[in-house]
Design a protein around this motif. Sequence first.
Motif, PDB file in Angstrom:
ATOM      1  N   GLY A 275      66.906  70.689  58.576  1.00  0.00           N
ATOM      2  CA  GLY A 275      65.772  71.598  58.574  1.00  0.00           C
ATOM      3  C   GLY A 275      65.442  72.159  57.214  1.00  0.00           C
ATOM      4  N   VAL A 276      66.260  71.855  56.228  1.00  0.00           N
ATOM      5  CA  VAL A 276      66.081  72.435  54.907  1.00  0.00           C
ATOM      6  C   VAL A 276      65.118  71.586  54.091  1.00  0.00           C
ATOM      7  N   GLY A 277      64.167  72.212  53.475  1.00  0.00           N
ATOM      8  CA  GLY A 277      63.205  71.509  52.629  1.00  0.00           C
ATOM      9  C   GLY A 277      62.322  72.539  51.964  1.00  0.00           C
ATOM     10  N   SER A 278      61.137  72.125  51.543  1.00  0.00           N
ATOM     11  CA  SER A 278      60.190  73.059  50.940  1.00  0.00           C
ATOM     12  C   SER A 278      58.862  72.350  50.754  1.00  0.00           C
ATOM     13  N   ASN A 279      57.811  73.142  50.635  1.00  0.00           N
ATOM     14  CA  ASN A 279      56.494  72.627  50.259  1.00  0.00           C
ATOM     15  C   ASN A 279      56.053  73.298  48.962  1.00  0.00           C
ATOM     16  N   SER A 280      55.420  72.539  48.097  1.00  0.00           N
ATOM     17  CA  SER A 280      54.699  73.138  46.974  1.00  0.00           C
ATOM     18  C   SER A 280      53.591  72.178  46.588  1.00  0.00           C
ATOM     19  N   PHE A 350      58.986  75.726  43.241  1.00  0.00           N
ATOM     20  CA  PHE A 350      60.115  74.812  43.403  1.00  0.00           C
ATOM     21  C   PHE A 350      60.078  74.159  44.783  1.00  0.00           C
ATOM     22  N   THR A 351      60.471  72.914  44.841  1.00  0.00           N
ATOM     23  CA  THR A 351      60.979  72.299  46.067  1.00  0.00           C
ATOM     24  C   THR A 351      62.225  71.510  45.683  1.00  0.00           C
ATOM     25  N   GLN A 463      65.468  70.219  40.933  1.00  0.00           N
ATOM     26  CA  GLN A 463      64.308  70.655  41.712  1.00  0.00           C
ATOM     27  C   GLN A 463      63.042  69.920  41.277  1.00  0.00           C
ATOM     28  N   ASN A 464      62.062  69.865  42.192  1.00  0.00           N
ATOM     29  CA  ASN A 464      60.700  69.513  41.800  1.00  0.00           C
ATOM     30  C   ASN A 464      60.026  70.783  41.309  1.00  0.00           C
ATOM     31  N   LEU A 465      59.498  70.766  40.103  1.00  0.00           N
ATOM     32  CA  LEU A 465      58.775  71.912  39.571  1.00  0.00           C
ATOM     33  C   LEU A 465      57.295  71.573  39.465  1.00  0.00           C
ATOM     34  N   VAL A 466      56.453  72.365  40.136  1.00  0.00           N
ATOM     35  CA  VAL A 466      55.011  72.236  39.947  1.00  0.00           C
ATOM     36  C   VAL A 466      54.549  73.373  39.048  1.00  0.00           C
ATOM     37  N   VAL A 525      51.398  67.131  45.024  1.00  0.00           N
ATOM     38  CA  VAL A 525      52.033  67.617  46.245  1.00  0.00           C
ATOM     39  C   VAL A 525      53.506  67.237  46.234  1.00  0.00           C
ATOM     40  N   THR A 526      54.378  68.205  46.479  1.00  0.00           N
ATOM     41  CA  THR A 526      55.790  67.909  46.653  1.00  0.00           C
ATOM     42  C   THR A 526      56.274  68.562  47.939  1.00  0.00           C
ATOM     43  N   ALA A 527      56.987  67.790  48.750  1.00  0.00           N
ATOM     44  CA  ALA A 527      57.547  68.314  50.000  1.00  0.00           C
ATOM     45  C   ALA A 527      58.827  67.551  50.319  1.00  0.00           C
ATOM     46  N   ASN A 528      59.683  67.419  49.296  1.00  0.00           N
ATOM     47  CA  ASN A 528      60.969  66.721  49.429  1.00  0.00           C
ATOM     48  C   ASN A 528      60.789  65.238  49.708  1.00  0.00           C
ATOM     49  N   ASN A 529      59.568  64.744  49.535  1.00  0.00           N
ATOM     50  CA  ASN A 529      59.283  63.323  49.701  1.00  0.00           C
ATOM     51  C   ASN A 529      59.753  62.555  48.466  1.00  0.00           C
ATOM     52  N   ALA A 530      59.662  61.233  48.530  1.00  0.00           N
ATOM     53  CA  ALA A 530      60.088  60.409  47.397  1.00  0.00           C
ATOM     54  C   ALA A 530      59.320  60.821  46.144  1.00  0.00           C
TER      55      ALA A 530
END
Length: 829
Positions: A275-280, A350-351, A463-466, A525-530
């Motif tokens: 269930g852990v993730g994030s959107n940015s 961050f995601t 992390q993914n940084l936007v 868009v980042t949401a823990n995707n590739a």
Amino acid sequence: MPWPLRWFARVLTVLLVLALVLAGVLVYTVRKSFPQVDGTLRLPGLSRPVEIYRDKSGIPHIYADSPADLFMAQGFVHAQDRFYEMDFRRHITAGRLSELFGAATLDNDKAIRTMGWRRVAEQELPELAIQTQDYLAAYAKGVNAWLSANPNASDRSLEYSVLKVQNGSYQPEQWTSVDSLAWLKAMAWDLRSNMEDEIDRALALTKLPKERVEQLYPGYPYDRHAPIVTEGAIDQGRFDQRAEPRLRTSPTTLAQAARTLDAVPSTMSTADRAGVGSNSWVVSGEHTESGKPLLANDPHLSAQMPSVWYQAGLHCRKLSAECPYDVTGFTFSGVPGVIIGHTDKIAWGFTNLGPDVADLFLEKVTGDTYLYKGEQVKLETRQEQIKVAGGKTVTIKVRGTRHGPLINEVMENARPSGEANAVALQWTALMPGRTADAIFALNRAGDWDEFRAAAALFEVPAQNLVYADTSGRIGYQAPGRVPVREGGDGTWPVPGWTGEYDWKAAPIPYDQLPSVENPADGFIVTANNAVIDPDRYQPLLTKDWAYGYRSQRIRERIEAAVKNGKIDAGTMADIQRDDRNEFADTLIPALMRVGLAGPSVRARDLLKDWDRRQGLGSAPAAYFNAVWRHLLKLTFDDDLPEAAHPAGGDRWYEVVRRLLDAPDDPYWDDTATANVTETRDDILRQAMASAYQELAETLGEDVKAWRWGDLHTLELTNGSLGTSGIAPVEALFNRGPLAVPGGKDAVNATGWNVQNGYEITAVPSMRMVVDLSDLDRSQWINLTGASGHAFHQNYWDQAELWAKGELLPMLSKPESVRKAAAHTLRLTP
């Protein structure tokens, strides 16, 4: 009055008086710990006065003339509102919970001591920039000034008064810089990548052949769900956005290691790791009404009481090279600076990047040595003493190989067996790093180049940084220490004795990590995707991404909004609230084709005209999610070890998507039924019938009266005493339940575990929308509230707004902050 009645009346009077006295004592004890937020307080150690403005939500904005004063005041304010939480956290990260709670938390402490989080933090401190060390020390000075002003437990927090019952001698220690750094290890642990997937694969292999296990981990669907970065490649040793790619053509021991990992207490995330993730995401000015960028972020973590986040503004009264901070955002109590937010010129979110930064090495241990490349090498050893409240001190011997600590050895009654008899954990967070330097560098960054220089210091967790700035630029950067392996891909536990899977000395160079500035799409868009298609990029980041259902939905919402006009902050917030189930379009047609009889037909009919939204009042959402729960349990629980049972989420979307095209696949067969071989339609039929039966018993037989919000609820549970098992104590600190829309891997990602029910296990822990055209038009919300004091008006005042998807003004300009202030506190030297 007859004597029995007089006697009863007297007893009742005495009981009422006692109740009032106890209530009065409780109210006095509770209110005594509330912080002073108005007037003037002396804070020894300040060089000049500091002002703290709090709005009606209790969110502080701190104004000072020097960084030392600013971060000292932040330490004081964090302690005012959240000291018990800070104290509890540092006991977690040091493996010292048993000093508070006795033997019940001994396994937790053994696991943490084995990994040695605090030892790494101690090694890290002298390696940081002198300026960072000074800021950490100033922050600690502020915390300790608050401690000195509140010498009694009842003056600090209600939790300490309750704790006295079990552990009356406990007194909090002074805060240190290492306490702050150790919390960053907890952040790294909760945002680790595929460690559990490695174990689950290996455990599944004990019951299934490898090809069937691999069915459960399908590849990322690049053809349907776009990665974050769609342009660029490594060219001449660095990532170039304009470059084009060169295209290419022991079960027992592992179970012990799994139990060790499970023993680590949740600090930011949930035990339900899926269930852990994030959107940015960030949208450039070409697509916005204002002509300037918009940035949104909502990290998905466990639902904690109080929230893991603390909103604050840190402002130098006059910006200069000596005092460069004007930053507003989300902080961690216990850590100076702002983790996610904006300065006066830039914003960032961050995601979790999710690269494979941890490996499990199977080891051959003999006595105090282990096998490595044909030689017996001496194990690294140390002893750890764990103090236990109400009991004797426990001593454990921690052993490790060149790959890391042996994590299977801290479990009671461990009996390793087989060719490999130990498991070592190699993890980037067990190496000293510079992430604390990165926090302060981000907080003073003013443009893209300064932001990228700060991101280069952000090593763990990756992390993914936007990014967006007031000049109109948007960008993306993947930072972090990502290992390069001699062999293997990090998806399975590997032999440690051969050396062929060792990590190389140097990680992936920062300049080779993907980075994009002002992409052609005009949004990121980042949401823990590739992150990027492996045909475009090497070396390997990981194979265990989220599967892109959230990210693709966000992309589609942005593209639709652009076609219909320009995007504003309201559009961004509406996307954050999106609760559409993206797997329904795949599963519902398969359900409709199955022959069905009985009352389940009425329930299935709910799905015919369902809009796929998972709102509180949706009967179809309730039924569909119940079908999904029973479908996963019926299909996979009989085939897999309990530790590898599906929790739900988008990996299982991909698994089931492929199985729907294979009606006779062995997974459909229920191995518990003798002489019967079930097929796809048998399991789909049973899932629909079981779902109806469950909801009819829970919600009644009128299928149209079912409500998703009656099943999908959130209990806000205090991280320590909220799970004490003592109902009156839990009632003091826990709040809820709240009915909440959304679902696992909806954009509004309110996760739940199919094995346990529909109660929420992971949430958007905060939401933020930053408007770079006017930073005062930015908005934010926290899961609970600013205060960590039970019964304070700001303890959970944001929770109901959060549940509805509403946002509060995120003010940052001095005039706006002062106008909105409900309280003003002046700190003087």
